[in-house]
Scaffold this active site. Structure first.
Site, PDB file in Angstrom:
ATOM      1  N   HIS A 142     -12.833  -3.382   5.505  1.00 35.37           N
ATOM      2  CA  HIS A 142     -12.729  -3.013   4.061  1.00 35.37           C
ATOM      3  C   HIS A 142     -11.486  -3.897   3.065  1.00 35.37           C
ATOM      4  CE1 HIS A 142      -9.117  -0.610   5.804  1.00 35.37           C
ATOM      5  NE2 HIS A 142      -8.459  -0.857   4.435  1.00 35.37           N
ATOM      6  N   ASP A 173     -15.120  -1.016  11.175  1.00 31.33           N
ATOM      7  CA  ASP A 173     -13.949  -1.465   9.904  1.00 31.33           C
ATOM      8  C   ASP A 173     -13.315  -2.714  10.405  1.00 31.33           C
ATOM      9  OD1 ASP A 173     -13.026  -1.381   7.340  1.00 31.33           O
ATOM     10  OD2 ASP A 173     -11.362  -0.370   8.171  1.00 31.33           O
ATOM     11  N   SER A 272      -3.363  -2.503   5.596  1.00 28.96           N
ATOM     12  CA  SER A 272      -4.564  -2.488   6.218  1.00 28.96           C
ATOM     13  C   SER A 272      -4.754  -3.842   6.899  1.00 28.96           C
ATOM     14  CB  SER A 272      -5.842  -2.497   5.285  1.00 28.96           C
ATOM     15  OG  SER A 272      -6.019  -1.023   5.017  1.00 28.96           O
TER      16      SER A 272
END
Length: 408
Positions: A142, A173, A272
């Site tokens: 993402h 992911d 992230s």
């Protein structure tokens, strides 16, 4: 809900709650069953990519770390009239210490920071971890999804390089990118996430809110969590009031991930793809999501999963996933589990003897609290792996072994 696809009826992201489905199939319980009380409201999870808001941001951070001790455990055993002192050696996880020969928090941070980068795209920022000296970098899917070819990597020394995507895997992911025209990078040391224990010391390193090289400390709060992250259009980031950028986040499809590491080390938008490392400076997780309404409830993908996925992305550009072949939903009533709504013809589940109406209560070594647990665990299995599945049928409990096959 298919065990290899995200739940369609989950709201908020907590795996054991959501829309209450009807009871179906042959699962029965002895005696009358009262209707269950309504479940408490649970907060959702958001991915921790930072949406670029177009404002100049400034923040000050402070970090306080407590030195923890460890070592041998003394014990006494009876021997005649006098107790005889003995020493029992324990195999302990590495801990942050100020003593000679042990790494302090500052030393771990100094060791790992050169291996963590900031990744900048068209509309979002995130972090990444250097896998090779020639520019292979591991991050979240993402972080790079929807960013096109305009990726820039910023290293700890301030230098930058353009980057291209090597491969992505939305199911876990994870993604691998390559920084162009670089050499001699400080690659991260990979640890073993299977050896983690609740209470182990960890550091989270990344670029929250564009503040590259940020280090936060904490512990492993829990293991083997199932997390459904992303919100399908509500904006996959949260920025503090007044910082701008609300409503600019791109829509993200929900992703259910199993086996996640929970930590109280502060994780914020921009973390992230960054590193979660143990007290030896070894990578144990890839920081990925945070509870939307919680405080210091962050989640990381275990490094053993990340290693398996990244190796396939680097060698083949895609990832082979295991397939169970059941559609499941949360069970109703007083027994937790995942109710089998449908079994695909010719699937590993059918070959093992699972049927519609079975209540799956355990898969592998993990107790099943709801449908999301099955989804998350299946995504972590390998093709050809023999997985025990415990279920209830007509009030009786049984266990079968499923041979996981490749999803076509």
């Amino acid at each position: 809900m298919d065990a290899n696809t995200p739940r369609e009826d989950t709201t908020g992201g907590w795996s054991q709650f959501g829309v209450t489905p009807p009871t179906a199939g042959g699962f029965t319980r002895p005696g009358p069953v009262l209707p269950p009380p309504p479940p408490p409201r649970r907060s959702g999870f958001v991915l921790t990519r930072k949406t670029i808001a177009g404002l100049a941001l400034a923040a000050f951070t402070a970090l306080t770390v407590a030195a923890l001790g460890g070592g041998a455990v003394g014990a006494y055993v009876a021997a005649g009239a006098q107790p005889t002192p003995t020493v029992t050696k324990t195999v302990a996880s590495p801990v942050f210490r100020a003593a000679s020969g042990q790494l302090t928090v500052a030393q771990v941070a100094e060791k790992v920071q050169p291996s963590v980068v900031m990744i900048q795209g068209q509309s979002a920022e995130g972090s990444g971890v250097v896998l090779s000296e020639d520019g292979l970098i591991l991050t979240n899917n993402h972080v790079v999804s929807g960013q096109g070819r305009q990726l820039t990597v910023k290293f700890s020394d301030g230098k930058t390089a353009k980057a291209t995507v090597v491969g992505t895997d939305p199911a876990t992911d994870l993604a691998v990118i390559r920084a162009e025209g670089v050499s001699g990078l400080a690659k991260v040391t990979l640890g073993d996430s299977d050896q983690l224990k609740v209470g182990d010391d960890v550091l989270a390193i990344g670029s929250p809110l564009g503040l590259d090289g940020t280090v936060t400390s904490g512990i492993i709060s829990a293991l083997d969590r199932t997390v459904t992250a992303g919100n399908g259009g509500q904006g996959d980031q949260q920025l503090p009031p007044g910082w701008g950028g609300q409503g600019q986040a791109q829509e993200s499809e929900p992703t259910t991930l199993g086996g996640m590491i929970q930590t109280d080390a502060a994780i914020n938008p921009g973390n992230s793809g960054g590193a979660l490392v143990n007290a030896a400076g070894e990578l144990v997780g890839i920081n990925s999501a945070v509870a939307a309404d919680g405080v210091n409830l962050g989640f990381a993908i275990p490094v053993n999963t990340a290693k398996q996925v990244s190796e396939q992305l680097i060698s083949k550009g895609k990832v082979t996933h295991a397939f169970l072949g059941v559609s499941v939903t949360d069970a109703t009533g007083d027994v937790p589990g995942a109710l089998v709504r449908q079994v695909s013809a010719g699937s590993p589940a059918e070959k093992a003897g699972l049927k519609q109406g079975d209540l799956i209560t355990k898969i592998g070594d993990t107790a099943v609290s709801g449908g999301d647990t099955v989804v998350g665990q299946v995504r972590g299995f390998k093709v050809g792996q023999q997985v025990p599945v415990t279920y209830q049928r007509d009030g009786k409990t049984d266990t079968v072994t499923v041979n996981m096959e490749e999803k076509k």
